[in-house]
Enzyme design. Structure first.
Site, PDB file in Angstrom:
ATOM      1  N   GLY A  23     -10.558  10.839 -59.431  1.00  0.00           N
ATOM      2  CA  GLY A  23     -11.187  11.508 -60.287  1.00  0.00           C
ATOM      3  C   GLY A  23     -10.771  12.751 -60.555  1.00  0.00           C
ATOM      4  CG  LEU A  66      -6.547  13.347 -69.309  1.00  0.00           C
ATOM      5  CD1 LEU A  66      -7.459  12.683 -70.211  1.00  0.00           C
ATOM      6  CD2 LEU A  66      -6.891  13.768 -68.025  1.00  0.00           C
ATOM      7  NE  ARG A  77      -1.658  15.600 -56.895  1.00  0.00           N
ATOM      8  CZ  ARG A  77      -2.206  14.421 -57.055  1.00  0.00           C
ATOM      9  NH1 ARG A  77      -3.190  14.392 -58.215  1.00  0.00           N
ATOM     10  NH2 ARG A  77      -2.377  13.454 -56.371  1.00  0.00           N
ATOM     11  CB  ALA A 114       0.468   8.427 -64.076  1.00  0.00           C
ATOM     12  CB  SER A 115      -3.849   8.955 -67.621  1.00  0.00           C
ATOM     13  OG  SER A 115      -3.029  10.129 -67.746  1.00  0.00           O
ATOM     14  CD  GLU A 118       2.643  13.425 -62.380  1.00  0.00           C
ATOM     15  OE1 GLU A 118       1.963  12.530 -62.612  1.00  0.00           O
ATOM     16  OE2 GLU A 118       3.296  13.202 -61.641  1.00  0.00           O
ATOM     17  CB  SER A 130      -0.146   7.425 -75.290  1.00  0.00           C
ATOM     18  OG  SER A 130       0.358   6.633 -74.569  1.00  0.00           O
ATOM     19  NE  ARG A 160      -2.814  11.965 -50.593  1.00  0.00           N
ATOM     20  CZ  ARG A 160      -3.248  12.033 -52.076  1.00  0.00           C
ATOM     21  NH1 ARG A 160      -2.430  12.681 -52.832  1.00  0.00           N
ATOM     22  NH2 ARG A 160      -4.245  11.336 -52.525  1.00  0.00           N
TER      23      ARG A 160
HETATM   24  C1  LIG Z   1      -1.984   5.445 -58.551  1.00  0.00           C
HETATM   25  C2  LIG Z   1      -2.234   6.771 -59.167  1.00  0.00           C
HETATM   26  C3  LIG Z   1      -3.475   7.398 -58.605  1.00  0.00           C
HETATM   27  C4  LIG Z   1      -3.811   8.835 -59.359  1.00  0.00           C
HETATM   28  N1  LIG Z   1      -5.150   9.234 -58.878  1.00  0.00           N
HETATM   29  C5  LIG Z   1      -5.231  10.685 -59.316  1.00  0.00           C
HETATM   30  C6  LIG Z   1      -6.656  11.192 -59.229  1.00  0.00           C
HETATM   31  O1  LIG Z   1      -7.647  10.403 -58.764  1.00  0.00           O
HETATM   32  N2  LIG Z   1      -7.064  12.329 -59.848  1.00  0.00           N
HETATM   33  C7  LIG Z   1      -5.680  13.345 -60.407  1.00  0.00           C
HETATM   34  O2  LIG Z   1      -6.317  14.131 -60.689  1.00  0.00           O
HETATM   35  N3  LIG Z   1      -4.726  12.493 -60.439  1.00  0.00           N
HETATM   36  C8  LIG Z   1      -4.385  11.387 -60.060  1.00  0.00           C
HETATM   37  N4  LIG Z   1      -3.273  10.936 -60.092  1.00  0.00           N
HETATM   38  C9  LIG Z   1      -2.047  11.619 -60.871  1.00  0.00           C
HETATM   39  C10 LIG Z   1      -2.501  11.758 -62.445  1.00  0.00           C
HETATM   40  O3  LIG Z   1      -2.779  10.347 -62.856  1.00  0.00           O
HETATM   41  C11 LIG Z   1      -1.158  12.135 -63.234  1.00  0.00           C
HETATM   42  O4  LIG Z   1      -0.902  13.325 -62.841  1.00  0.00           O
HETATM   43  C12 LIG Z   1      -1.825  12.291 -64.583  1.00  0.00           C
HETATM   44  O5  LIG Z   1      -2.520  11.004 -65.076  1.00  0.00           O
HETATM   45  C13 LIG Z   1      -0.497  12.513 -65.367  1.00  0.00           C
HETATM   46  O6  LIG Z   1      -0.946  12.682 -66.908  1.00  0.00           O
HETATM   47  P1  LIG Z   1       0.132  12.924 -68.245  1.00  0.00           P
HETATM   48  O7  LIG Z   1      -0.678  12.427 -69.480  1.00  0.00           O
HETATM   49  O8  LIG Z   1       0.731  13.966 -67.752  1.00  0.00           O
HETATM   50  O9  LIG Z   1       1.035  11.477 -67.925  1.00  0.00           O
HETATM   51  P2  LIG Z   1       1.094   9.931 -67.959  1.00  0.00           P
HETATM   52  O10 LIG Z   1      -0.508   9.606 -67.921  1.00  0.00           O
HETATM   53  O11 LIG Z   1       1.861   9.415 -67.005  1.00  0.00           O
HETATM   54  O12 LIG Z   1       1.442   9.597 -69.408  1.00  0.00           O
HETATM   55  C14 LIG Z   1       2.905   9.660 -69.842  1.00  0.00           C
HETATM   56  C15 LIG Z   1       2.946   8.948 -71.041  1.00  0.00           C
HETATM   57  O13 LIG Z   1       4.130   9.449 -71.472  1.00  0.00           O
HETATM   58  C16 LIG Z   1       5.024   8.102 -72.208  1.00  0.00           C
HETATM   59  N5  LIG Z   1       6.426   8.536 -72.208  1.00  0.00           N
HETATM   60  C17 LIG Z   1       7.103   8.739 -71.097  1.00  0.00           C
HETATM   61  N6  LIG Z   1       8.351   9.132 -71.466  1.00  0.00           N
HETATM   62  C18 LIG Z   1       8.443   8.633 -72.845  1.00  0.00           C
HETATM   63  C19 LIG Z   1       9.504   8.897 -74.125  1.00  0.00           C
HETATM   64  N7  LIG Z   1      10.727   8.982 -73.607  1.00  0.00           N
HETATM   65  N8  LIG Z   1       8.941   8.271 -75.030  1.00  0.00           N
HETATM   66  C20 LIG Z   1       7.565   8.072 -75.425  1.00  0.00           C
HETATM   67  N9  LIG Z   1       6.761   8.173 -74.559  1.00  0.00           N
HETATM   68  C21 LIG Z   1       7.050   8.340 -73.320  1.00  0.00           C
HETATM   69  C22 LIG Z   1       4.305   7.072 -71.205  1.00  0.00           C
HETATM   70  O14 LIG Z   1       4.510   5.846 -71.574  1.00  0.00           O
HETATM   71  C23 LIG Z   1       2.896   7.697 -71.037  1.00  0.00           C
HETATM   72  O15 LIG Z   1       2.259   6.928 -72.158  1.00  0.00           O
HETATM   73  C24 LIG Z   1      -2.812   9.716 -59.700  1.00  0.00           C
HETATM   74  C25 LIG Z   1      -1.580   8.998 -59.949  1.00  0.00           C
HETATM   75  C26 LIG Z   1      -1.433   7.629 -59.718  1.00  0.00           C
HETATM   76  C27 LIG Z   1       0.020   7.034 -60.030  1.00  0.00           C
END
Ligand SMILES: Cc1cc2nc3c(=O)[nH]c(=O)nc-3n(C[C@H](O)[C@H](O)[C@H](O)COP(=O)(O)OP(=O)(O)OC[C@H]3O[C@@H](n4cnc5c(N)ncnc54)[C@H](O)[C@@H]3O)c2cc1C
Length: 543
Positions: free
Chosen positions: A48, A14, A379, A41-42, A368, A12, A283
């Site tokens: 941004g 982004l 990246r 992480a989102s 991700e 859940s 970085r």
């Molecule tokens: C501190 C920080 C700052 C960042 N800043 C930026 C930024 O400014 N701009 C940018 O572009 N990127 C940024 N990033 C990277 C970016 O936030 C992530 O790459 C992105 O949010 C990933 O989104 P996602 O939906 O793929 O995964 P996530 O947002 O990590 O969501 C993963 C979801 O999967 C769920 N999940 C995982 N495994 C399971 C399972 N087995 N069963 C059920 N649920 C599960 C988790 O609970 C979570 O809800 C940042 C990252 C961090 C950590």
């Protein structure tokens, strides 16, 4: 009865929330999240979302910047596709109510510029973009009548035709999902399944990632038979607060930008010895220099010192950092900040095409957890949220076009041959051991010897955890540990295959760049045993 949905979305962040909203007007959707919806992480993203909004900017310039950062390994067609769709994707967020920060006169969006970008193109909501976006989408998801939300449910493994019926052609039928509170494993069938489980930062001792980032989607996809690509490219953020009570607090790069100096405990600056740009080097260069000094001197951390600026300046520019550190007893106006580099972003993942489709029919991977080819070997900042949005939308369009198929009956999770675990110590001890040696041997600077040591240890731990998994009921911690071990193995294997230094992968044994850039692609063998396993859990006891 197995629960049946049109689409099952695991995660859940982004990516998962966007996909759910894009499908739900026409489909019954199940959204599974292993903690609360907002644990992702989102939600923590600060900077941004990169998108070409300003008339002085161009799609071509954004593509060029992305390709340069990716060090020869970006897929150019995917990069173009994602960047061309950036504007409409952020406009969708704006329509849903995300209030990106505007210029003073309230007309245009305020765009920031980050390292590697040739233009101002980062849309943001102050310094908490992810939280604003996540909250807006989560509110919509919670209100949608077609979306069933299962919080505190963790997906254990995918259900595929190859595992069930030994078919050559593999398609995904759903997943087994553990209800963490009751300990029951649910069977969830779906026409389409999407992995949106985020990254794998928890493989490392120090990470900026939340606790949920344990690489579950990558591990599940690998066990189910998907190819996994470019796992050696892990982006490390140079400065994460080093404090026993604070697991993963980022000290923004702006502190170095505003004059912060990196020092050893005795006050000696070291960056000028590593790069002529000193603290303002990119970085990965700064992270490598800190790692070098920590390993050379056996240090726990180094220090970021901004005390030469006035207290008023520090408090005005870094209010959040100042307050968070103060709460931990560090006054950054008078004391240097203890910092370590930390695993930040996994560039590799489940290989997909431009619709998010994996090697297995009816299985998608977005965000991700996937490897689309956008990031290549490194990246570009703020391209990851963009990728989540664009690929989730593309996957939704593809899913909505698909014809329905007849679903077979799915077997239940079999617990008849397992018992409750008698002690948890194996899990916590193994997890700590794994994260520590991954940090020391497979971190920012790698060597052949360190990688072989890591692989040897992973194989030993894997056998122990496999034994545990085969004999005891699954738990949240056991599932995560099993996945972390799997992902660690994929990272080490990929790092061993790359005999050069490129992008985020730096090897002391191969410091040069090879003339041809090739992705690392790992293909699964038939490594899972099918119906003939001797232990518990029926289909899924093998790595
Ligand atoms: C501190 C920080 C700052 C960042 N800043 C930026 C930024 O400014 N701009 C940018 O572009 N990127 C940024 N990033 C990277 C970016 O936030 C992530 O790459 C992105 O949010 C990933 O989104 P996602 O939906 O793929 O995964 P996530 O947002 O990590 O969501 C993963 C979801 O999967 C769920 N999940 C995982 N495994 C399971 C399972 N087995 N069963 C059920 N649920 C599960 C988790 O609970 C979570 O809800 C940042 C990252 C961090 C950590």
């Amino acid at each position: 009865m197995a629960q049946q949905y049109d689409t099952l979305i695991i995660g859940s962040g982004l990516a998962g929330l966007t996909l759910a909203l894009q499908l739900a007007d026409q489909q019954k959707v199940c959204l599974v999240s292993k903690r609360q919806i907002s644990d992702s992480a989102s939600n923590w993203a600060q900077g941004g979302i990169a998108a070409v909004i300003n008339h002085k900017d161009s799609v071509e310039a954004h593509i060029k910047d992305t390709l340069i950062a990716g060090a020869g390994l970006c897929d150019e067609a995917i990069t173009r596709m994602i960047i061309e769709h950036g504007r409409e994707a952020v406009e969708w967020l704006i329509d849903l109510g995300v209030e990106f920060t505007r210029e003073n006169d309230d007309s245009d969006f305020h765009l920031t510029r980050e390292g590697g970008h040739s233009h101002r193109r980062i849309l943001h909501v102050a310094d908490a973009t992810g939280k604003a976006v996540q909250e807006t989408l989560a509110q919509r998801v919670r209100k949608h009548p077609n979306i069933t939300i299962l919080e505190n449910h963790i997906a254990v493994d995918l259900i595929t035709t190859k595992k069930l019926h030994k078919t050559q052609k593999n398609s995904c039928l759903g997943a087994y999902v553990l209800d963490i509170a009751s300990g029951k494993v649910l069977t969830i069938g779906a026409q389409h399944t999407s992995l949106a489980t985020g990254g794998a930062g928890k493989v490392y001792l120090y990470t900026t990632n939340p606790d949920v980032s344990t690489g579950d989607g990558i591990a599940m996809a690998w066990r189910a038979g998907c190819r996994i690509s470019n796992m050696e490219f892990v982006q490390f953020h140079p400065t994460c607060l080093f404090h026993p009570q604070e697991k993963s607090f980022l000290i923004s790069e702006a502190v170095r930008g505003e004059g912060g100096l990196l020092k050893l405990a005795d006050g000696t600056r070291f960056m000028p010895n590593h790069d002529e740009r000193a603290e303002l080097a990119p970085r990965d260069v700064v992270a490598r220099a800190i790692d070098f000094e920590m390993k050379r001197l056996g240090l726990d951390c180094v220090y970021l010192d901004i005390t030469h600026k006035s207290p008023a300046f520090i408090k005005k520019h870094f209010p959040t950092i100042h307050q968070r550190c103060l709460a931990l007893g560090i006054d950054i106006t008078t004391s240097p900040i203890p910092v370590v580099p930390a695993a930040h972003y996994s560039c590799g993942g489940v290989m997909t095409n431009h619709h998010g489709q994996t090697d297995i029919d009816n299985l998608y991977a977005i965000g991700e957890t996937s490897c689309t080819g956008l990031h290549g070997a490194n990246r570009l900042a703020s391209n990851s949220l963009l990728e989540c949005l664009v690929l989730a939308r593309a996957a939704a369009a593809n899913i909505l076009k698909a014809k329905p198929r007849t679903m077979p009956d799915l077997p239940y999770w079999d617990e008849s041959r397992v018992t409750d675990a008698d002690e948890e110590i194996l899990i916590t001890h193994t997890w700590n051991e794994l994260r520590r040696f991954m940090w020391n041997y497979v971190g920012i600077v790698r060597t052949n010897k360190r990688l072989s040591r890591a692989m040897h240890r992973i194989q030993m731990l894997r056998d122990e955890v496999h034994e545990f998994y085969s004999n005891f009921r699954v738990s949240n911690n056991l599932i995560e540990l099993r996945n972390l071990l799997q992902v660690s193995e994929l990272i080490v294997k990929s790092a061993m295959q790359r005999q050069e230094s490129r992008g985020l992968h730096y090897s002391r044994d191969y410091p040069e760049l090879l003339p041809e850039a090739e992705p690392t692609i790992l293909k699964p063998d038939d490594h899972y045993s099918l119906l003939d396993n001797k232990h518990g859990h029926y289909l899924f006891d093998a790595y």
